[in-house]
Design a protein around this motif. Structure first.
Motif, mmCIF file in Angstrom:
data_model
loop_
_atom_site.group_PDB
_atom_site.id
_atom_site.type_symbol
_atom_site.label_atom_id
_atom_site.label_comp_id
_atom_site.label_asym_id
_atom_site.label_seq_id
_atom_site.Cartn_x
_atom_site.Cartn_y
_atom_site.Cartn_z
ATOM 1 N N ASN A 67 0.863 -1.174 0.000
ATOM 2 C CA ASN A 67 0.000 0.000 0.000
ATOM 3 C C ASN A 67 0.904 1.230 0.000
ATOM 4 O O ASN A 67 1.297 1.719 1.051
ATOM 5 N N LEU A 68 1.264 1.706 -1.188
ATOM 6 C CA LEU A 68 2.168 2.852 -1.297
ATOM 7 C C LEU A 68 1.546 4.124 -0.747
ATOM 8 O O LEU A 68 2.237 4.960 -0.181
ATOM 9 N N SER A 69 0.239 4.265 -0.889
ATOM 10 C CA SER A 69 -0.409 5.481 -0.380
ATOM 11 C C SER A 69 -0.316 5.563 1.141
ATOM 12 O O SER A 69 -0.298 6.656 1.705
ATOM 13 N N VAL A 71 2.279 4.943 2.923
ATOM 14 C CA VAL A 71 3.554 5.594 3.242
ATOM 15 C C VAL A 71 3.428 7.111 3.075
ATOM 16 O O VAL A 71 3.873 7.883 3.929
ATOM 17 N N ILE A 72 2.811 7.533 1.985
ATOM 18 C CA ILE A 72 2.644 8.971 1.747
ATOM 19 C C ILE A 72 1.776 9.591 2.840
ATOM 20 O O ILE A 72 2.088 10.663 3.369
ATOM 21 N N GLN A 73 0.694 8.908 3.219
ATOM 22 C CA GLN A 73 -0.170 9.414 4.287
ATOM 23 C C GLN A 73 0.586 9.487 5.607
ATOM 24 O O GLN A 73 0.457 10.464 6.360
ATOM 25 N N HIS A 74 1.387 8.468 5.901
ATOM 26 C CA HIS A 74 2.163 8.436 7.145
ATOM 27 C C HIS A 74 3.165 9.587 7.180
ATOM 28 O O HIS A 74 3.254 10.314 8.168
ATOM 29 N N ALA A 75 3.922 9.753 6.095
ATOM 30 C CA ALA A 75 4.919 10.826 6.030
ATOM 31 C C ALA A 75 4.250 12.200 6.117
ATOM 32 O O ALA A 75 4.745 13.098 6.812
ATOM 33 N N SER A 76 3.121 12.357 5.455
ATOM 34 C CA SER A 76 2.404 13.639 5.497
ATOM 35 C C SER A 76 1.895 13.939 6.898
ATOM 36 O O SER A 76 1.944 15.081 7.360
ATOM 37 N N GLY A 77 1.416 12.909 7.597
ATOM 38 C CA GLY A 77 0.949 13.099 8.972
ATOM 39 C C GLY A 77 2.054 13.577 9.894
ATOM 40 O O GLY A 77 1.848 14.465 10.727
ATOM 41 N N ILE A 78 3.239 13.026 9.742
ATOM 42 C CA ILE A 78 4.378 13.468 10.557
ATOM 43 C C ILE A 78 4.802 14.870 10.153
ATOM 44 O O ILE A 78 5.065 15.723 10.999
ATOM 45 N N ALA A 79 4.850 15.137 8.836
ATOM 46 C CA ALA A 79 5.294 16.443 8.340
ATOM 47 C C ALA A 79 4.353 17.571 8.748
ATOM 48 O O ALA A 79 4.776 18.727 8.835
ATOM 49 N N ASN A 80 3.099 17.266 9.014
ATOM 50 C CA ASN A 80 2.159 18.305 9.450
ATOM 51 C C ASN A 80 2.430 18.770 10.871
ATOM 52 O O ASN A 80 1.967 19.840 11.267
ATOM 53 N N ASN A 81 3.181 17.962 11.671
ATOM 54 C CA ASN A 81 3.416 18.293 13.075
ATOM 55 C C ASN A 81 4.890 18.439 13.439
ATOM 56 O O ASN A 81 5.205 18.782 14.567
ATOM 57 N N THR A 82 5.785 18.134 12.514
ATOM 58 C CA THR A 82 7.209 18.078 12.808
ATOM 59 C C THR A 82 7.993 18.678 11.650
ATOM 60 O O THR A 82 7.554 18.606 10.505
ATOM 61 N N GLY A 98 -4.956 -0.433 -1.490
ATOM 62 C CA GLY A 98 -5.157 0.976 -1.146
ATOM 63 C C GLY A 98 -5.298 1.850 -2.378
ATOM 64 O O GLY A 98 -5.349 1.378 -3.511
ATOM 65 N N ARG A 99 -5.326 3.151 -2.131
ATOM 66 C CA ARG A 99 -5.453 4.127 -3.217
ATOM 67 C C ARG A 99 -4.181 4.188 -4.044
ATOM 68 O O ARG A 99 -3.100 3.890 -3.553
ATOM 69 N N SER A 100 -4.324 4.623 -5.268
ATOM 70 C CA SER A 100 -3.149 4.849 -6.097
ATOM 71 C C SER A 100 -2.363 6.012 -5.500
ATOM 72 O O SER A 100 -2.942 7.055 -5.168
#
Length: 163
Positions: A67-69, A71-82, A98-100
């Motif tokens: 599920n490549l998306s 990873v992007i969601q996880h990284a974005s979640g961290i980047a929004n707070n850190t 998952g999503r493309s």
């Protein structure tokens, strides 16, 4: 007045799916050791397949799904707070859950560095696309089940399916 400066975080993801061979994974381990030595940056290592987990928790993942998306969601979640210096991601780019990832928004200003791995040739693959049958069945009665199977690169090869 007490001042606190947060070091930027470098997020490093390793694709743990079965489509990555051991030779590529061993090469990546050497690269990870070099990344870990990066100064003035906190390196956070994660593993991914059907989901994302902290490095060392590979057993919680399903290696037959990617599920490549996630990873992007996880990284974005961290980047929004850190403060994130960047994302380094080793993957073969195969997505089967998952999503493309092309539809996932990236956090502005955070560089993504992709490290390609795996065999770029299309792999032999088969999947059950759908199963149709009655919702109810009675013991001793016959039941008709219709299964639709999708395959790639399996021309004229037998396929055994257990339901």
């Amino acid at each position: 007045v007490r001042q606190w400066v947060q070091s930027p975080v470098l997020l490093v993801y390793t694709d743990m799916s079965k489509s990555i061979d051991s030779a590529d994974r061993n090469k990546w381990q050497g690269v990870l050791e070099q990344i870990q030595k990066t100064k003035n940056v906190e390196v956070q290592r994660y593993v991914s397949a059907d989901a994302v987990a902290l490095s060392g928790n590979e057993k919680s993942l399903n290696p037959y799904h990617t599920n490549l998306s996630a990873v992007i969601q996880h990284a974005s979640g961290i980047a929004n707070n850190t403060a994130v210096a960047g994302v380094v991601w080793m993957s073969d780019g195969i997505n089967n859950e998952g999503r493309s990832p092309q539809f996932e928004p990236l956090v502005s200003g955070v560089p993504f560095l992709m490290v390609g791995a795996g065999n770029p040739e299309p792999q032999i693959d088969a999947a059950v696309e759908s199963i149709q049958c009655n919702d109810e069945a009675f013991l001793g009665n016959s039941l008709t089940v219709e299964v639709s199977v999708k395959s790639q690169r399996m021309k004229s090869q037998p396929l055994k399916i257990r339901l």
